[in-house]
Enzyme design. Structure first.
Site, PDB file in Angstrom:
ATOM      1  N   ARG A  79     -13.246   9.117  32.040  1.00  9.46           N
ATOM      2  CA  ARG A  79     -13.484   8.257  32.955  1.00  9.46           C
ATOM      3  C   ARG A  79     -11.890   7.335  32.964  1.00  9.46           C
ATOM      4  O   ARG A  79     -11.633   6.785  32.116  1.00  9.46           O
ATOM      5  CB  ARG A  79     -13.914   7.104  33.071  1.00  9.46           C
ATOM      6  CG  ARG A  79     -14.524   6.075  34.192  1.00  9.46           C
ATOM      7  CD  ARG A  79     -15.684   5.518  33.904  1.00  9.46           C
ATOM      8  NE  ARG A  79     -15.424   4.272  34.891  1.00  9.46           N
ATOM      9  CZ  ARG A  79     -15.655   2.623  34.468  1.00  9.46           C
ATOM     10  NH1 ARG A  79     -15.783   2.189  33.626  1.00  9.46           N
ATOM     11  NH2 ARG A  79     -15.703   2.005  35.859  1.00  9.46           N
ATOM     12  N   HIS A 125     -11.551  -0.353  40.685  1.00  8.27           N
ATOM     13  CA  HIS A 125     -10.961  -1.221  39.120  1.00  8.27           C
ATOM     14  C   HIS A 125     -10.312  -1.806  39.670  1.00  8.27           C
ATOM     15  O   HIS A 125      -9.140  -2.280  38.652  1.00  8.27           O
ATOM     16  CB  HIS A 125     -11.411  -0.070  38.268  1.00  8.27           C
ATOM     17  CG  HIS A 125     -11.295  -0.755  36.422  1.00  8.27           C
ATOM     18  ND1 HIS A 125     -11.895   0.205  35.890  1.00  8.27           N
ATOM     19  CD2 HIS A 125     -10.887  -1.644  35.620  1.00  8.27           C
ATOM     20  CE1 HIS A 125     -12.436  -0.345  35.116  1.00  8.27           C
ATOM     21  NE2 HIS A 125     -12.161  -1.439  35.051  1.00  8.27           N
ATOM     22  N   GLU A 172     -18.470  -2.807  38.429  1.00  9.44           N
ATOM     23  CA  GLU A 172     -18.691  -3.903  37.983  1.00  9.44           C
ATOM     24  C   GLU A 172     -18.052  -4.981  39.300  1.00  9.44           C
ATOM     25  O   GLU A 172     -17.617  -5.776  38.922  1.00  9.44           O
ATOM     26  CB  GLU A 172     -17.710  -4.795  36.812  1.00  9.44           C
ATOM     27  CG  GLU A 172     -17.959  -4.152  35.189  1.00  9.44           C
ATOM     28  CD  GLU A 172     -17.708  -4.207  34.340  1.00  9.44           C
ATOM     29  OE1 GLU A 172     -16.902  -5.147  34.261  1.00  9.44           O
ATOM     30  OE2 GLU A 172     -17.439  -3.882  32.575  1.00  9.44           O
ATOM     31  N   ASN A 313     -22.413  -0.158  31.610  1.00  4.67           N
ATOM     32  CA  ASN A 313     -21.380  -1.161  31.608  1.00  4.67           C
ATOM     33  C   ASN A 313     -21.834  -1.991  30.512  1.00  4.67           C
ATOM     34  O   ASN A 313     -22.421  -2.929  30.965  1.00  4.67           O
ATOM     35  CB  ASN A 313     -19.679  -1.390  31.622  1.00  4.67           C
ATOM     36  CG  ASN A 313     -18.802  -0.753  32.289  1.00  4.67           C
ATOM     37  OD1 ASN A 313     -19.239   0.948  32.256  1.00  4.67           O
ATOM     38  ND2 ASN A 313     -18.448  -1.060  33.108  1.00  4.67           N
ATOM     39  N   TYR A 315     -21.465  -4.538  26.603  1.00  2.00           N
ATOM     40  CA  TYR A 315     -20.026  -4.118  24.960  1.00  2.00           C
ATOM     41  C   TYR A 315     -21.566  -5.203  24.187  1.00  2.00           C
ATOM     42  O   TYR A 315     -20.980  -4.983  23.183  1.00  2.00           O
ATOM     43  CB  TYR A 315     -19.231  -5.416  25.653  1.00  2.00           C
ATOM     44  CG  TYR A 315     -18.212  -4.943  26.394  1.00  2.00           C
ATOM     45  CD1 TYR A 315     -18.269  -4.334  27.443  1.00  2.00           C
ATOM     46  CD2 TYR A 315     -17.213  -3.761  25.875  1.00  2.00           C
ATOM     47  CE1 TYR A 315     -17.457  -3.509  28.278  1.00  2.00           C
ATOM     48  CE2 TYR A 315     -16.257  -3.621  26.442  1.00  2.00           C
ATOM     49  CZ  TYR A 315     -16.329  -3.034  28.132  1.00  2.00           C
ATOM     50  OH  TYR A 315     -15.232  -1.938  29.006  1.00  2.00           O
ATOM     51  N   GLU A 383     -18.988   2.895  29.601  1.00  3.13           N
ATOM     52  CA  GLU A 383     -17.514   1.949  28.627  1.00  3.13           C
ATOM     53  C   GLU A 383     -18.825   1.230  27.798  1.00  3.13           C
ATOM     54  O   GLU A 383     -19.774   0.416  28.281  1.00  3.13           O
ATOM     55  CB  GLU A 383     -17.057   0.248  29.915  1.00  3.13           C
ATOM     56  CG  GLU A 383     -15.918   0.648  30.695  1.00  3.13           C
ATOM     57  CD  GLU A 383     -15.922  -0.050  30.987  1.00  3.13           C
ATOM     58  OE1 GLU A 383     -15.354  -1.651  30.720  1.00  3.13           O
ATOM     59  OE2 GLU A 383     -14.556  -0.053  32.338  1.00  3.13           O
TER      60      GLU A 383
HETATM   61  C1  BG6 Z   1     -15.347  -4.466  31.311  1.00  2.27           C
HETATM   62  C2  BG6 Z   1     -13.963  -3.703  32.329  1.00  2.27           C
HETATM   63  O1  BG6 Z   1     -15.649  -5.235  32.020  1.00  2.27           O
HETATM   64  O2  BG6 Z   1     -14.299  -4.807  30.419  1.00  2.27           O
HETATM   65  C3  BG6 Z   1     -11.901  -3.514  31.432  1.00  2.27           C
HETATM   66  O3  BG6 Z   1     -14.368  -2.731  33.102  1.00  2.27           O
HETATM   67  C4  BG6 Z   1     -12.055  -4.367  30.712  1.00  2.27           C
HETATM   68  O4  BG6 Z   1     -11.541  -3.209  32.204  1.00  2.27           O
HETATM   69  C5  BG6 Z   1     -13.210  -4.747  29.569  1.00  2.27           C
HETATM   70  O5  BG6 Z   1     -10.993  -3.968  30.078  1.00  2.27           O
HETATM   71  C6  BG6 Z   1     -13.051  -5.811  28.691  1.00  2.27           C
HETATM   72  O6  BG6 Z   1     -13.264  -6.937  29.471  1.00  2.27           O
HETATM   73  P1  BG6 Z   1     -12.036  -8.056  29.262  1.00  2.27           P
HETATM   74  O7  BG6 Z   1     -12.648  -8.925  30.245  1.00  2.27           O
HETATM   75  O8  BG6 Z   1     -12.158  -9.097  27.901  1.00  2.27           O
HETATM   76  O9  BG6 Z   1     -10.624  -7.919  29.812  1.00  2.27           O
END
Ligand code: BG6
Length: 482
Positions: A79, A125, A172, A313, A315, A383
């Protein structure tokens, strides 16, 4: 990983995700126009390490090397995002198209396909052409922005749609609108805090921007579906952000409902209009009142169902506690408190090098279930990844990135269990990220790559980290081969 072998279908996509601004560099090469990051990253005191996007991993130059990396990491999908200002340097529908920009992405797509890697293309993006910001404040002007974005999308479908079968319109809307228009830490850096920005209104602009983004998305999808999809036979959708909310005290009903409310404000505020109801959730409207724009009946009908899949996405997770005071007029999270530990002092999980990010695999499975139960759309994980403490030089220790390995191993196991035991439909896993990159407000201080990049070397030397090979093996065991 026992008991989950071969639980993913043969056509499952495993690979990596990146974004143009974060890796390409070459800000002025081959007639590229300026994006808002080319300007913003040069302003004083905006980026943590005072760096800018003039020079990054230089993927514009080294893309063939990166495709070979993907191949050696066992990826069958990649991607990446297109920089709008390479395709139409001034951005607008009456501005010229740049043949050299088209050629670059065309070559990248051909290179991927020649190596058996399926392209997933993000149209936006976060890098609006600066000219559109200067002309009419980009996202704040719905009619102009929607028309210009649709024109740009159409140019991309025409140029690449014969080979690209997976399109993502926007990345996002929540993170972008909040960071760029509420906190003012992302380009174009607008907010109410006059010490940070001379323009902007944090109580209304983030809501207007994300609303207009949904409308631009839906219009660009309509064009694809009517003019291109019948012959090109691709899929198109939107990618939404969202991290799990765990009640701070699960025995306190106020915290339980605060956590649910956070998910509704953070995720359902964007997903309900697209996947469920064509409108914002009632509890969001109740709190935000007139600050929240409304969809006309035509817009609502256009937005509902405007995505072939749920682009996800995610994390990490947070402990969420209720608040006793009323919401202020810049709140977009449901009036809750974010906590690092729960009521018993239990931390979220091992801490990465990024302040908001901890390893919370237990939460990933819960979030997959929450999203799938609410929307019933197939999920494309677009992501997921982490930084790791102490990654400053490509030493043996750093390249043997056990922190990242533990993160991916535990998250992938959660994914496999959600698919196998809970019946959640997931069709891709695109890890963030292929390369160490330029991390928006944090500049080069945060390294998310499974490849270490030596930014000080002229060739931006790439050093594979062990996590890349661990991920390869994990997915070899999970994806059926026939
Ligand atoms: C995601 C984004 O929210 O998080 C990415 O789509 C980004 O582009 C990644 O690199 C990490 O986020 P941050 O806020 O720590 O730079």
């Amino acid at each position: 990983m026992k008991g989950v072998e071969n639980c993913l279908d043969k056509d499952f996509y495993f690979g990596y995700a990146t974004a143009a601004v974060q890796i390409e560099g070459a800000w002025n090469v081959d007639d590229k126009g300026l994006s808002i990051w080319d300007k913003f990253s040069h302003l004083p005191n905006k980026i943590k390490d005072d760096t800018n996007v003039d020079e990054t991993a230089e993927a514009y130059k080294f893309y063939k090397e990166d495709v070979q990396l993907l191949k050696s990491y066992g990826a069958n999908a990649y991607r990446f995002s297109i920089a709008w200002s390479r395709i139409i340097p001034l951005g607008g529908r009456n501005d010229p198209v740049n043949a050299k920009g088209i050629e670059f992405y065309s070559n990248l797509i051909d290179e991927l396909l020649a190596n058996g890697i399926t392209p997933f293309v993000t149209l936006f993006h976060w890098d609006t052409p600066q000219a559109l910001e200067d002309r009419y404040n980009s996202f704040l002007n719905k009619e102009e922005f929607v028309a210009d974005f649709c024109n740009y999308a159409k140019v991309c479908y025409e140029a690449f749609g014969d080979r690209v079968k997976h399109w993502i319109t926007f990345n996002e809307p929540e993170v972008y609108s909040a960071c760029a228009y509420l906190a003012g830490i992302f380009a174009p850096g607008r907010c109410s805090d006059r010490s940070k920005s001379s323009e902007g209104n944090s109580s209304t602009e983030p809501l207007i921007v994300s609303h207009n983004m949904l409308i631009a998305h839906a219009n660009a999808v309509k064009i694809y579906r009517t003019e291109f999809q019948p012959t090109q036979k691709g899929t198109i959708g939107i990618t939404l952000s969202g991290n799990w909310a765990e009640p701070w005290n699960p025995n306190d009903p106020r915290d339980v409902s605060a956590a649910e409310r956070m998910l509704v404000f953070d995720i359902a505020r964007f997903a309900d209009p697209v996947f469920k109801s064509g409108d914002y959730p009632p509890e969001v409207r109740d709190q935000m009142g007139d600050r929240l724009p409304t969809f006309t009946p035509e817009e609502s009908a256009l937005v509902l169902g405007s995505s072939d899949f749920y682009g996800m996405n995610t994390y990490t997770a947070f402990y969420i506690k209720h608040k006793d005071t009323p919401a202020d007029d810049t709140d977009t999270k449901g009036n809750v408190v974010y906590e690092e530990t729960n009521w018993e002092g239990k931390p979220r999980g091992p801490k990465s090098a990024t302040d908001w990010l901890c390893t919370t695999p237990w939460a990933f499975r819960k979030l997959l279930n929450w999203i799938y139960a609410r929307y019933k759309y197939p999920i494309y994980l677009t992501e997921q990844g982490t930084t790791a403490p102490g990654e400053t030089a490509p030493t043996e220790d750093v390249l043997n990135d056990t922190f990242r390995i533990d993160y991916y191993t535990s998250y992938v196991e959660s994914l496999a269990l959600a698919v196998k035991e809970d019946g959640v439909v997931v069709k891709s896993y695109l890890a963030w990220s292929l390369l160490d990159n330029w991390e928006w407000a944090n500049g080069f201080t945060d390294r998310f790559g499974v490849t270490f990049v030596d930014f000080s070397s002229p060739e931006k030397t790439r050093y594979p980290k062990k996590s890349a090979y661990v991920l390869k093996e994990l997915f070899q065991n999970l994806i059926k081969n026939e």
